[in-house]
Write an enzyme that holds these catalytic residues in place. Structure first.
Site, PDB file in Angstrom:
ATOM      1  CB  SER A 151       4.671   5.294   9.913  1.00  0.00           C
ATOM      2  OG  SER A 151       4.517   6.692   9.974  1.00  0.00           O
ATOM      3  CE1 TYR A 164      -0.721   5.025   9.460  1.00  0.00           C
ATOM      4  CE2 TYR A 164       0.972   6.432  10.412  1.00  0.00           C
ATOM      5  CZ  TYR A 164       0.472   5.715   9.345  1.00  0.00           C
ATOM      6  OH  TYR A 164       1.163   5.691   8.157  1.00  0.00           O
ATOM      7  CE  LYS A 168       1.788   2.308   8.977  1.00  0.00           C
ATOM      8  NZ  LYS A 168       1.628   1.203   8.010  1.00  0.00           N
TER       9      LYS A 168
HETATM   10  P1  NAI Z   1      -3.112   5.066   0.295  1.00  0.00           P
HETATM   11  O1  NAI Z   1      -4.339   5.404   1.039  1.00  0.00           O
HETATM   12  O2  NAI Z   1      -2.918   5.633  -1.062  1.00  0.00           O
HETATM   13  O3  NAI Z   1      -2.919   3.486   0.159  1.00  0.00           O
HETATM   14  C1  NAI Z   1      -3.381   2.564   1.095  1.00  0.00           C
HETATM   15  C2  NAI Z   1      -4.113   1.478   0.352  1.00  0.00           C
HETATM   16  O4  NAI Z   1      -4.493   0.464   1.270  1.00  0.00           O
HETATM   17  C3  NAI Z   1      -5.392   1.987  -0.317  1.00  0.00           C
HETATM   18  O5  NAI Z   1      -5.373   1.664  -1.696  1.00  0.00           O
HETATM   19  C4  NAI Z   1      -6.501   1.278   0.441  1.00  0.00           C
HETATM   20  O6  NAI Z   1      -7.630   0.972  -0.345  1.00  0.00           O
HETATM   21  C5  NAI Z   1      -5.790   0.033   0.935  1.00  0.00           C
HETATM   22  N1  NAI Z   1      -6.443  -0.545   2.098  1.00  0.00           N
HETATM   23  C6  NAI Z   1      -6.890   0.113   3.203  1.00  0.00           C
HETATM   24  N2  NAI Z   1      -7.428  -0.738   4.063  1.00  0.00           N
HETATM   25  C7  NAI Z   1      -7.328  -1.980   3.511  1.00  0.00           C
HETATM   26  C8  NAI Z   1      -7.685  -3.266   3.957  1.00  0.00           C
HETATM   27  N3  NAI Z   1      -8.293  -3.458   5.123  1.00  0.00           N
HETATM   28  N4  NAI Z   1      -7.394  -4.308   3.153  1.00  0.00           N
HETATM   29  C9  NAI Z   1      -6.806  -4.138   1.963  1.00  0.00           C
HETATM   30  N5  NAI Z   1      -6.460  -2.922   1.484  1.00  0.00           N
HETATM   31  C10 NAI Z   1      -6.703  -1.858   2.267  1.00  0.00           C
HETATM   32  O7  NAI Z   1      -1.890   5.508   1.239  1.00  0.00           O
HETATM   33  P2  NAI Z   1      -0.323   5.287   1.086  1.00  0.00           P
HETATM   34  O8  NAI Z   1       0.314   6.530   1.510  1.00  0.00           O
HETATM   35  O9  NAI Z   1       0.030   4.698  -0.220  1.00  0.00           O
HETATM   36  O10 NAI Z   1      -0.051   4.218   2.252  1.00  0.00           O
HETATM   37  C11 NAI Z   1       0.570   2.965   2.060  1.00  0.00           C
HETATM   38  C12 NAI Z   1       1.177   2.532   3.361  1.00  0.00           C
HETATM   39  O11 NAI Z   1       2.278   3.383   3.703  1.00  0.00           O
HETATM   40  C13 NAI Z   1       0.230   2.608   4.552  1.00  0.00           C
HETATM   41  O12 NAI Z   1       0.447   1.501   5.395  1.00  0.00           O
HETATM   42  C14 NAI Z   1       0.628   3.880   5.242  1.00  0.00           C
HETATM   43  O13 NAI Z   1       0.283   3.884   6.594  1.00  0.00           O
HETATM   44  C15 NAI Z   1       2.129   3.839   5.018  1.00  0.00           C
HETATM   45  N6  NAI Z   1       2.797   5.117   5.173  1.00  0.00           N
HETATM   46  C16 NAI Z   1       2.612   6.097   4.238  1.00  0.00           C
HETATM   47  C17 NAI Z   1       3.289   7.288   4.369  1.00  0.00           C
HETATM   48  C18 NAI Z   1       3.224   8.339   3.336  1.00  0.00           C
HETATM   49  O14 NAI Z   1       3.993   9.322   3.442  1.00  0.00           O
HETATM   50  N7  NAI Z   1       2.375   8.212   2.314  1.00  0.00           N
HETATM   51  C19 NAI Z   1       4.124   7.572   5.554  1.00  0.00           C
HETATM   52  C20 NAI Z   1       4.288   6.450   6.433  1.00  0.00           C
HETATM   53  C21 NAI Z   1       3.616   5.273   6.238  1.00  0.00           C
END
Ligand code: NAI
Length: 301
Positions: A151, A164, A168
């Site tokens: 990130s 975080y 990352k």
């Molecule tokens: P999101 O919250 O929609 O997706 C994250 C998913 O991970 C969720 O479905 C959640 O249930 C699952 N999750 C959380 N803890 C878990 C665990 N212990 N075991 C298994 N599953 C688990 O958020 P998003 O945005 O799709 O994030 C995906 C990745 O991208 C994350 O790692 C986030 O930090 C990263 N990210 C996202 C950005 C963005 O602009 N959306 C920016 C930079 C990084």
């Protein structure tokens, strides 16, 4: 056309947001996908099987192959179970996308250790727990593609995200070592720094939210997961239709030969800040050997 026929992928946190988009894309191009998701809140509370189940149903409805897995990535047993699911159901594992994530934002002065550990456990340790059993298999198979979800918060900084951001950026450290350890086994390890409108960024992107759909991040992940991908150790900023490389450069800097010009003093540092900080003439080291390789000739020459 790039396809994933006969390939098996694990996508963690694939029950929504970016992970769902990655899973749908990989499955649409022929991969059998383990859709892992714990199904908790954005802060990592609770659990539910419906997130993973819904994505599996979506994939199957469009003719793809997928299976749900509900373990948390945040424990060694969880990581092992996720990889075991791929091996038990599909007999192999070719691709790991470490994507699962949560937020516990807090300014550094106010952060408690639960907020630190919960975030490190999911993002950073979670990637260790899932990737290690997969990596062991990939070494034997002499093939693997691993993507870390980093990130900009860690690579560049973001207020209130010390836990975080550190997790990352830590993923990039792990990637840099795995790219070397995996090199002779055709295991490519890369990272993305995505920007996407998901529940995680609900409050952040505001009027630009519609420009950043998760589907415009998935193609870059898909490429990094493909056999065609020859790169390893790359970090790509991806979002809103843009894909661009991020790198850590070693600048030319200031050099003073200790024998010929005397040992470096604090005043030498102060007098040469322009050279020390100049962005001209940088190289992009592939490993820490490259850093030594730059210094060696200067000292010996
Ligand atoms: P999101 O919250 O929609 O997706 C994250 C998913 O991970 C969720 O479905 C959640 O249930 C699952 N999750 C959380 N803890 C878990 C665990 N212990 N075991 C298994 N599953 C688990 O958020 P998003 O945005 O799709 O994030 C995906 C990745 O991208 C994350 O790692 C986030 O930090 C990263 N990210 C996202 C950005 C963005 O602009 N959306 C920016 C930079 C990084």
């Amino acid at each position: 056309m790039i396809d994933f026929q006969d390939r098996v992928a694990v996508v963690t946190g694939a029950g929504g947001g970016l992970g769902r988009a990655h899973a749908l894309l990989l499955a649409s191009r022929g991969a059998a996908v383990v859709v892992n998701d714990l199904g908790g809140s954005v802060h990592g509370e609770g659990a539910s099987s419906s997130a993973a189940d819904d994505v599996v149903a979506e994939i199957r409805e469009s003719g793809g192959e997928a299976v749900a897995e509900y373990s948390s990535v945040a424990t060694p047993d969880g990581g092992a179970a996720i990889v075991a699911k791929a091996l038990d159901d599909y007999g192999r594992i070719d691709i790991v996308v470490n994507n699962a994530g949560i937020l516990r934002d807090r300014s550094f002065a106010n952060m408690d250790w639960i907020e630190l550990n919960t975030v490190l456990d999911v993002h950073l340790r979670g990637a260790f727990y899932v990737t290690q059993p997969a990596f062991r298999y990939m070494k034997e198979a002499k093939y693997g593609r691993i993507v870390m979800t980093s990130s900009g918060a860690g690579l560049f900084g973001n207020f209130g995200q010390g836990n975080y951001g550190a997790a990352k950026a830590g993923l990039v450290g792990l990637m840099n070592v795995l790219k070397l350890e995996g090199a002779k086994y055709n295991i490519k390890v890369n990272a993305i720094a995505p920007i996407a409108h998901t529940r995680m960024t609900e409050q952040v992107l505001e009027e630009m939210a519609d420009c950043f759909d998760p589907e415009s991040v998935a193609p870059a992940v898909g490429y990094l997961c493909s056999e065609e991908c020859e790169y390893t150790g790359d970090i790509w900023s991806v979002g809103g239709g843009s894909v661009s490389r991020i790198f850590i450069g070693l600048c030319d800097g200031y050099f003073q030969h200790p024998d010929r010009e005397g040992p470096l003093t604090i005043d030498d540092v102060a007098d040469n800040l322009n050279l020390i900080r100049s962005e001209d003439g940088y190289l992009v080291p592939f490993s820490s050997e490259d850093e030594f390789a730059k210094l060696g000739p200067r000292l010996m020459g």
